[in-house]
Enzyme design. Sequence first.
Site, PDB file in Angstrom:
ATOM      1  N   GLY A  12     -43.631  27.596  21.295  1.00 43.38           N
ATOM      2  CA  GLY A  12     -45.036  27.771  21.674  1.00 43.38           C
ATOM      3  C   GLY A  12     -45.470  27.066  22.949  1.00 43.38           C
ATOM      4  O   GLY A  12     -46.665  26.846  23.159  1.00 43.38           O
ATOM      5  N   ASN A  14     -45.475  28.229  26.020  1.00 47.37           N
ATOM      6  CA  ASN A  14     -46.302  29.132  26.833  1.00 47.37           C
ATOM      7  C   ASN A  14     -47.707  29.278  26.228  1.00 47.37           C
ATOM      8  O   ASN A  14     -48.676  29.436  26.960  1.00 47.37           O
ATOM      9  CB  ASN A  14     -45.632  30.497  26.994  1.00 47.37           C
ATOM     10  CG  ASN A  14     -44.601  30.482  28.110  1.00 47.37           C
ATOM     11  OD1 ASN A  14     -44.953  30.417  29.280  1.00 47.37           O
ATOM     12  ND2 ASN A  14     -43.315  30.508  27.744  1.00 47.37           N
ATOM     13  N   MET A  91     -40.327  37.024  19.320  1.00 45.83           N
ATOM     14  CA  MET A  91     -38.933  37.455  19.355  1.00 45.83           C
ATOM     15  C   MET A  91     -38.627  38.644  18.451  1.00 45.83           C
ATOM     16  O   MET A  91     -37.484  38.858  18.057  1.00 45.83           O
ATOM     17  CB  MET A  91     -38.008  36.265  19.028  1.00 45.83           C
ATOM     18  CG  MET A  91     -38.177  35.087  19.973  1.00 45.83           C
ATOM     19  SD  MET A  91     -38.080  35.506  21.749  1.00 45.83           S
ATOM     20  CE  MET A  91     -36.305  35.493  21.988  1.00 45.83           C
ATOM     21  N   LEU A  94     -40.556  45.470  19.299  1.00 49.63           N
ATOM     22  CA  LEU A  94     -41.758  46.202  18.895  1.00 49.63           C
ATOM     23  C   LEU A  94     -41.475  47.704  18.857  1.00 49.63           C
ATOM     24  O   LEU A  94     -40.677  48.220  19.639  1.00 49.63           O
ATOM     25  CB  LEU A  94     -42.894  45.932  19.878  1.00 49.63           C
ATOM     26  CG  LEU A  94     -43.346  44.478  19.983  1.00 49.63           C
ATOM     27  CD1 LEU A  94     -44.504  44.350  20.972  1.00 49.63           C
ATOM     28  CD2 LEU A  94     -43.750  43.919  18.634  1.00 49.63           C
ATOM     29  N   ASN A 108     -46.124  40.513  28.387  1.00 48.70           N
ATOM     30  CA  ASN A 108     -44.989  39.724  27.878  1.00 48.70           C
ATOM     31  C   ASN A 108     -44.472  38.835  28.997  1.00 48.70           C
ATOM     32  O   ASN A 108     -44.557  39.198  30.177  1.00 48.70           O
ATOM     33  CB  ASN A 108     -43.866  40.673  27.422  1.00 48.70           C
ATOM     34  CG  ASN A 108     -42.657  39.920  26.874  1.00 48.70           C
ATOM     35  OD1 ASN A 108     -42.799  38.984  26.078  1.00 48.70           O
ATOM     36  ND2 ASN A 108     -41.455  40.301  27.304  1.00 48.70           N
ATOM     37  N   HIS A 110     -40.929  37.064  30.262  1.00 46.48           N
ATOM     38  CA  HIS A 110     -39.491  37.164  30.033  1.00 46.48           C
ATOM     39  C   HIS A 110     -38.782  36.188  30.977  1.00 46.48           C
ATOM     40  O   HIS A 110     -39.126  36.119  32.167  1.00 46.48           O
ATOM     41  CB  HIS A 110     -39.017  38.597  30.288  1.00 46.48           C
ATOM     42  CG  HIS A 110     -37.547  38.754  30.077  1.00 46.48           C
ATOM     43  ND1 HIS A 110     -36.994  38.824  28.813  1.00 46.48           N
ATOM     44  CD2 HIS A 110     -36.526  38.807  30.955  1.00 46.48           C
ATOM     45  CE1 HIS A 110     -35.679  38.923  28.929  1.00 46.48           C
ATOM     46  NE2 HIS A 110     -35.368  38.914  30.220  1.00 46.48           N
TER      47      HIS A 110
HETATM   48  C1  GAR Z   1     -39.746  31.497  26.816  1.00 50.18           C
HETATM   49  O1  GAR Z   1     -38.755  31.062  27.700  1.00 50.18           O
HETATM   50  C2  GAR Z   1     -39.989  32.983  26.963  1.00 50.18           C
HETATM   51  O2  GAR Z   1     -39.871  33.440  28.286  1.00 50.18           O
HETATM   52  C3  GAR Z   1     -38.889  33.534  26.105  1.00 50.18           C
HETATM   53  O3  GAR Z   1     -38.832  32.684  24.985  1.00 50.18           O
HETATM   54  C4  GAR Z   1     -39.267  31.389  25.360  1.00 50.18           C
HETATM   55  C5  GAR Z   1     -40.368  30.973  24.433  1.00 50.18           C
HETATM   56  O4  GAR Z   1     -40.740  29.627  24.655  1.00 50.18           O
HETATM   57  N1  GAR Z   1     -39.150  34.888  25.725  1.00 50.18           N
HETATM   58  C6  GAR Z   1     -38.200  35.785  25.513  1.00 50.18           C
HETATM   59  O5  GAR Z   1     -37.019  35.538  25.594  1.00 50.18           O
HETATM   60  C7  GAR Z   1     -38.720  37.159  25.130  1.00 50.18           C
HETATM   61  N2  GAR Z   1     -37.644  38.097  25.081  1.00 50.18           N
HETATM   62  P1  GAR Z   1     -42.100  29.053  24.103  1.00 50.18           P
HETATM   63  O6  GAR Z   1     -42.167  29.409  22.620  1.00 50.18           O
HETATM   64  O7  GAR Z   1     -41.979  27.559  24.311  1.00 50.18           O
HETATM   65  O8  GAR Z   1     -43.229  29.663  24.889  1.00 50.18           O
END
Ligand code: GAR
Length: 203
Positions: A12, A14, A91, A94, A108, A110
């Site tokens: 979490g 982000n 994760m 969808l 989103n 990425h």
């Molecule tokens: C982040 O690095 C995000 O870009 C990635 O998961 C992490 C989540 O971190 N997302 C993906 O890989 C989506 N396919 P967070 O929970 O600390 O925000």
Amino acid sequence: RTRVAVLVSGRGSNLHALMAACAAPDYPAEIALVLSNNPDAPGLDAARDAGIPAQAIDHRPHGRDRAAHERQIDGALREAGIACVCLAGYMRLLTPLLTGTWTGRMLNIHPSLLPAFPGLHTHERALATGVKLHGCTVHLVTERVDDGPILGQAAVCVHPDDTPDSLAARVLEQEHRLYPLALRRHLEGARAEPLHEGVLLAV
Ligand code: GAR
């Protein structure tokens, strides 16, 4: 202010960056709901601590019925009067049930410079490929995974001694800068400041 929902599955960080941005009085969004498919996601507690409604919608009781899980998510989004959805480390793949309903209103983040390295293990793959620049992308969500119109990107140099973890940490710092800026730009369009101007050169 636009009522935004943030969907998380894990750490979490982000979500934290978006919550911090929304604390500014002139930011065009407020986080009105946090949802997670994972009841143990730390982001749910962080949201509740900040007074934001947070709800776990576990995918497991639905087994393979992704549509049933997504109908429940869609219902919660509608009930909360959400206008825009930010996937932040969400994760689950969808289906068109959600991507079709929220076309143009679902973002989103990425951890790669799309269209390079869609999917998982992006930092390992970037190192294995030998790219000199890596980074992160905020894009609109379509039916296709890690595809869709790109709203913003931030790049970092790959260092010769990088490990997947060290590279991931540098990219994550940029994710936290990029996501709030890209969301603002998406909501305000031309009224918002340009994301960034500059040239990044890596040899
Ligand atoms: C982040 O690095 C995000 O870009 C990635 O998961 C992490 C989540 O971190 N997302 C993906 O890989 C989506 N396919 P967070 O929970 O600390 O925000």
